[in-house]
Motif scaffolding. Structure first.
Motif, mmCIF file in Angstrom:
data_model
loop_
_atom_site.group_PDB
_atom_site.id
_atom_site.type_symbol
_atom_site.label_atom_id
_atom_site.label_comp_id
_atom_site.label_asym_id
_atom_site.label_seq_id
_atom_site.Cartn_x
_atom_site.Cartn_y
_atom_site.Cartn_z
ATOM 1 N N ALA A 29 22.865 -15.193 -37.250
ATOM 2 C CA ALA A 29 22.810 -15.916 -38.523
ATOM 3 C C ALA A 29 21.675 -16.933 -38.523
ATOM 4 O O ALA A 29 20.919 -17.061 -39.508
ATOM 5 N N ALA A 30 21.545 -17.652 -37.421
ATOM 6 C CA ALA A 30 20.460 -18.636 -37.336
ATOM 7 C C ALA A 30 19.096 -17.945 -37.386
ATOM 8 O O ALA A 30 18.154 -18.427 -38.047
ATOM 9 N N ALA A 31 18.990 -16.789 -36.695
ATOM 10 C CA ALA A 31 17.722 -16.063 -36.725
ATOM 11 C C ALA A 31 17.419 -15.538 -38.136
ATOM 12 O O ALA A 31 16.260 -15.543 -38.585
ATOM 13 N N TYR A 32 18.476 -15.099 -38.858
ATOM 14 C CA TYR A 32 18.268 -14.624 -40.226
ATOM 15 C C TYR A 32 17.774 -15.753 -41.134
ATOM 16 O O TYR A 32 16.855 -15.567 -41.935
ATOM 17 N N VAL A 33 18.437 -16.921 -41.011
ATOM 18 C CA VAL A 33 18.009 -18.055 -41.839
ATOM 19 C C VAL A 33 16.557 -18.411 -41.541
ATOM 20 O O VAL A 33 15.750 -18.663 -42.457
ATOM 21 N N GLN A 34 16.226 -18.416 -40.247
ATOM 22 C CA GLN A 34 14.851 -18.768 -39.880
ATOM 23 C C GLN A 34 13.875 -17.704 -40.395
ATOM 24 O O GLN A 34 12.781 -18.027 -40.915
ATOM 25 N N ALA A 35 14.258 -16.428 -40.272
ATOM 26 C CA ALA A 35 13.377 -15.355 -40.765
ATOM 27 C C ALA A 35 13.213 -15.425 -42.278
ATOM 28 O O ALA A 35 12.118 -15.177 -42.822
ATOM 29 N N ARG A 36 14.306 -15.770 -42.985
ATOM 30 C CA ARG A 36 14.222 -15.879 -44.444
ATOM 31 C C ARG A 36 13.277 -17.004 -44.846
ATOM 32 O O ARG A 36 12.451 -16.843 -45.749
ATOM 33 N N GLU A 37 13.407 -18.149 -44.162
ATOM 34 C CA GLU A 37 12.505 -19.253 -44.473
ATOM 35 C C GLU A 37 11.058 -18.891 -44.155
ATOM 36 O O GLU A 37 10.129 -19.236 -44.897
ATOM 37 N N THR A 38 10.905 -18.174 -43.064
ATOM 38 C CA THR A 38 9.546 -17.753 -42.697
ATOM 39 C C THR A 38 8.982 -16.785 -43.740
ATOM 40 O O THR A 38 7.796 -16.873 -44.132
ATOM 41 N N ALA A 39 9.836 -15.858 -44.197
ATOM 42 C CA ALA A 39 9.375 -14.901 -45.217
ATOM 43 C C ALA A 39 9.036 -15.610 -46.533
ATOM 44 O O ALA A 39 8.024 -15.279 -47.194
ATOM 45 N N LEU A 40 9.836 -16.595 -46.931
ATOM 46 C CA LEU A 40 9.543 -17.347 -48.148
ATOM 47 C C LEU A 40 8.256 -18.143 -48.006
ATOM 48 O O LEU A 40 7.432 -18.202 -48.947
ATOM 49 N N ASP A 41 8.078 -18.754 -46.835
ATOM 50 C CA ASP A 41 6.829 -19.504 -46.609
ATOM 51 C C ASP A 41 5.631 -18.568 -46.665
ATOM 52 O O ASP A 41 4.574 -18.911 -47.242
ATOM 53 N N ALA A 42 5.785 -17.394 -46.080
ATOM 54 C CA ALA A 42 4.674 -16.435 -46.114
ATOM 55 C C ALA A 42 4.404 -15.962 -47.539
ATOM 56 O O ALA A 42 3.236 -15.789 -47.952
ATOM 57 N N ALA A 43 5.477 -15.758 -48.314
ATOM 58 C CA ALA A 43 5.296 -15.343 -49.708
ATOM 59 C C ALA A 43 4.594 -16.437 -50.500
ATOM 60 O O ALA A 43 3.708 -16.154 -51.338
ATOM 61 N N ARG A 44 4.991 -17.700 -50.295
ATOM 62 C CA ARG A 44 4.320 -18.799 -51.007
ATOM 63 C C ARG A 44 2.834 -18.854 -50.640
ATOM 64 O O ARG A 44 1.969 -19.028 -51.511
ATOM 65 N N ALA A 45 2.560 -18.730 -49.337
ATOM 66 C CA ALA A 45 1.159 -18.807 -48.904
ATOM 67 C C ALA A 45 0.345 -17.653 -49.493
ATOM 68 O O ALA A 45 -0.802 -17.835 -49.941
ATOM 69 N N ARG A 46 0.929 -16.441 -49.525
ATOM 70 C CA ARG A 46 0.201 -15.302 -50.066
ATOM 71 C C ARG A 46 -0.018 -15.442 -51.570
ATOM 72 O O ARG A 46 -1.116 -15.152 -52.089
ATOM 73 N N LEU A 163 12.120 -12.642 -55.380
ATOM 74 C CA LEU A 163 12.985 -12.762 -54.200
ATOM 75 C C LEU A 163 13.547 -11.416 -53.781
ATOM 76 O O LEU A 163 13.865 -11.199 -52.601
ATOM 77 N N GLU A 164 13.647 -10.509 -54.741
ATOM 78 C CA GLU A 164 14.093 -9.163 -54.386
ATOM 79 C C GLU A 164 13.114 -8.485 -53.455
ATOM 80 O O GLU A 164 13.497 -7.822 -52.480
ATOM 81 N N SER A 165 11.812 -8.676 -53.728
ATOM 82 C CA SER A 165 10.784 -8.108 -52.845
ATOM 83 C C SER A 165 10.824 -8.781 -51.477
ATOM 84 O O SER A 165 10.661 -8.132 -50.428
ATOM 85 N N VAL A 166 11.030 -10.112 -51.486
ATOM 86 C CA VAL A 166 11.152 -10.818 -50.197
ATOM 87 C C VAL A 166 12.352 -10.286 -49.420
ATOM 88 O O VAL A 166 12.298 -10.090 -48.200
ATOM 89 N N GLY A 167 13.467 -10.039 -50.145
ATOM 90 C CA GLY A 167 14.659 -9.510 -49.487
ATOM 91 C C GLY A 167 14.433 -8.137 -48.894
ATOM 92 O O GLY A 167 14.918 -7.834 -47.802
ATOM 93 N N ARG A 168 13.673 -7.270 -49.658
ATOM 94 C CA ARG A 168 13.386 -5.939 -49.106
ATOM 95 C C ARG A 168 12.542 -6.035 -47.851
ATOM 96 O O ARG A 168 12.753 -5.300 -46.883
ATOM 97 N N ALA A 171 14.789 -7.203 -45.069
ATOM 98 C CA ALA A 171 15.844 -6.280 -44.650
ATOM 99 C C ALA A 171 15.490 -5.585 -43.341
ATOM 100 O O ALA A 171 16.348 -5.366 -42.476
ATOM 101 N N GLY A 172 14.232 -5.224 -43.177
ATOM 102 C CA GLY A 172 13.814 -4.597 -41.923
ATOM 103 C C GLY A 172 14.008 -5.525 -40.736
ATOM 104 O O GLY A 172 14.452 -5.113 -39.660
ATOM 105 N N GLN A 173 13.684 -6.808 -40.943
ATOM 106 C CA GLN A 173 13.880 -7.765 -39.850
ATOM 107 C C GLN A 173 15.368 -7.966 -39.557
ATOM 108 O O GLN A 173 15.766 -8.132 -38.402
ATOM 109 N N VAL A 174 16.192 -7.963 -40.629
ATOM 110 C CA VAL A 174 17.631 -8.141 -40.426
ATOM 111 C C VAL A 174 18.191 -6.999 -39.590
ATOM 112 O O VAL A 174 19.005 -7.216 -38.682
ATOM 113 N N ARG A 175 17.756 -5.786 -39.889
ATOM 114 C CA ARG A 175 18.227 -4.657 -39.092
ATOM 115 C C ARG A 175 17.817 -4.813 -37.629
ATOM 116 O O ARG A 175 18.589 -4.510 -36.717
#
Length: 538
Positions: A29-46, A163-168, A171-175
């Motif tokens: 769960a902690a890794a997922y939260v961290q990965a989600r924040e990282t993905a959002l930060d990457a999306a903002r930067a892009r 956010l749907e695209s971020v979630g997709r 999803a690979g990282q979650v798996r």
């Protein structure tokens, strides 16, 4: 299925498995939260990078001021959206009217979201729900092209990723996280299972309640057993000792875990404990105690764990046995004397009947004179009645065995020493001397003396000397004479042979005295022998 009845190994495995599952779940769960924040930060930067690139493009700077901006900007924006992997690229007026949109029907409508900071010339990012749903977006101002007023905002560019695209993408990282968590959980479960198997072997499948009860009974039995109980490991270390064993050996609780050779025990007793050999009813000395030692190997399923040793205190029993032997010897002597006295009485009666009263009187008084002289001398000189009785009894016993017990100087005050210790010292020395005298040719005699003498410290001491007409002692044996088990006589299969002189040394040292033995060689009368001298402080 009651968990309270599970074995300790099963309970530990269940607790470890549950704990590991919780730890892995929290980690994932902690890794997922961290990965989600990282993905959002990457999306903002892009999104911000693409927005800056679009806002600075010459086509956009010129197109926003054209009569119909959508004609040139819509194809450009869609090409950038497709090439950058973003979900929308919207170019709009400073007031928020759209020039481009992924849905052409929305061109010309008002932009949904905040544009105020960008309209004032400052780029920013935000998460907002627009016409395409929740998205991470960046809004960047488009500045006037060269030739216009510097810093004037002529348009705005908004680039967003839903956010749907971020979630997709996440999803690979979650798996991957779930797969890694499952692998870690499986590895930890296997380790916990192996540990539980080892624990099950070591606890023999017993539960916590059973182990607790076993320990309580074990501890209670150890404290209740009246005999000393020791367990010595295969390496010679003391693994366990109950209270009675520590008391009998004079050891502290810190003795457990130490090698038996470092416990300060007599050499023979230390060897008996540490060698691990099987022993049966061996008599040993430990301080002022006489102990009977038994030892047997401790074996579990064919594997030797160490040695079990039991100790029984026989100090008082041996002392009483010595006294009983003395009394028995005295009784035998009295029985013999009674038989002999009956014979003499018949002789006296016969002489009287034959009309010879003078000879009868002379015969009777001659026999009584020697006995009465010895009795008067011993009783008058020995103030300790127990010692006086012992000397008279030993004199009768010696006479019956054909040995002349000669009393030397006698001057023993009352309470010179503990009566039982005096019986132990003098009785064993006389027994030893009688045996030695009997092993030599006639004349056989033993001389005993006990006198007061001044001591070196200014006080007084009782000096007891016992000399015999036996063959004497080899000088090499003099130092070993008081060691348990040493004897010049064959054991004949008797348990405890060689304990007499050891008991003498023990009693002497207990009273703060000294004992020495010498073999002076031929005396003036040509009789060799050994001389034992005991000095006891009064």
């Amino acid at each position: 299925m009651d968990p309270r009845r599970w074995s300790l190994a099963r309970q530990l495995f269940a607790l470890m498995a549950l704990g590991l599952a919780v730890v892995v779940a929290v980690g994932v769960a902690a890794a997922y939260v961290q990965a989600r924040e990282t993905a959002l930060d990457a999306a903002r930067a892009r999104a911000l990078a693409v927005a800056f690139a679009v806002a600075q493009a010459p086509e956009v700077r010129e197109g926003v001021t054209a009569a119909d901006p959508s004609v040139t900007l819509q194809p450009y924006a869609e090409a950038v959206r497709a090439g950058s992997g973003t979900d929308f690229v919207v170019v709009m007026s400073p007031a928020g009217r759209r020039f481009t949109h992924p849905d052409p029907a929305r061109i010309g409508q008002q932009f949904i979201g905040h544009i105020e900071p960008a309209a004032q010339g400052r780029a920013f990012t935000e998460t907002f729900t627009g016409s395409l749903g929740p998205s991470v977006r960046a809004v960047v101002p488009v500045l006037a092209p060269d030739g216009g007023p510097p810093g004037r905002v002529v348009g705005l560019v908004s680039v967003g990723i839903t956010l749907e695209s971020v979630g997709r993408a996440l999803a690979g990282q979650v798996r991957g996280l779930l797969a890694a968590g499952a692998v870690v959980l499986a590895a930890c479960a296997v380790a916990a299972w192996l540990l539980s198997r080892r624990l099950r072997r070591q606890t023999h499948g017993l539960g916590a309640a059973e182990l607790k009860a076993m320990y309580e009974y074990h501890d209670a039995v150890l404290h209740a057993v009246r005999e000393g109980l020791l367990i010595v490991g295969r390496d010679g270390r003391l693994e366990l000792a109950n209270d009675e064993a520590l008391r009998l050996l004079g050891l502290g609780t810190d003795a457990v875990g130490r090698p038996t050779s470092e416990l300060g025990l007599p050499a023979a007793l230390g060897a008996a404990l540490g060698e691990g050999a099987e022993r049966s009813d061996e008599v040993h000395l430990a301080g002022d105690r006489v102990l009977v030692v038994n030892a047997a190997p401790a074996v579990w399923e064919g594997r030797r764990l160490g040695t079990v040793v039991t100790l029984r205190d026989r100090t008082d029993l041996l002392a009483l046995t010595g006294e009983l032997d003395s009394v028995r010897g005295l009784a035998e002597s009295l029985r013999s004397q009674a038989h002999e006295a009956a014979n003499r009485l018949h002789s006296v009666v016969s002489l009287i009947e034959l009309g010879r009263p003078g000879q009868a009187l002379e015969f009777a008084t001659a026999e009584l004179a020697g006995v009465q002289e010895l009795t008067d001398r011993v009783v008058g000189s020995v103030g300790e009645p127990v010692l006086a009785a012992l000397l008279l009894g030993k004199a009768a016993q010696a006479a019956e065995r054909g040995v002349d017990l000669v009393p030397g100087d006698l001057d023993v005050p009352p309470d010179a020493a503990d009566p039982r210790d005096l019986v132990t010292i003098v009785g064993n020395l006389l027994d030893n001397a009688l045996d030695a005298a009997l092993s030599a040719p006639p004349p056989r005699r033993v001389v005993v003396s006990a006198v007061r003498a001044p001591a070196a410290d200014g006080g007084g001491e009782l000096v007891v000397t016992v000399a015999d007409s036996g063959p004497g002692l080899d000088p090499a044996d003099a130092d070993r004479a008081f060691t348990r088990g040493w004897s010049t006589k064959p054991d004949g299969g008797l348990v405890g042979r060689g304990i007499g002189l050891a008991l003498v040394g023990q009693a002497v040292h207990r009273n703060g005295g000294t004992v020495t033995v010498s073999s002076p060689g031929p005396a003036d009368d040509g009789t060799p022998g050994a001389v034992f001298t005991v000095r006891l402080p009064l």
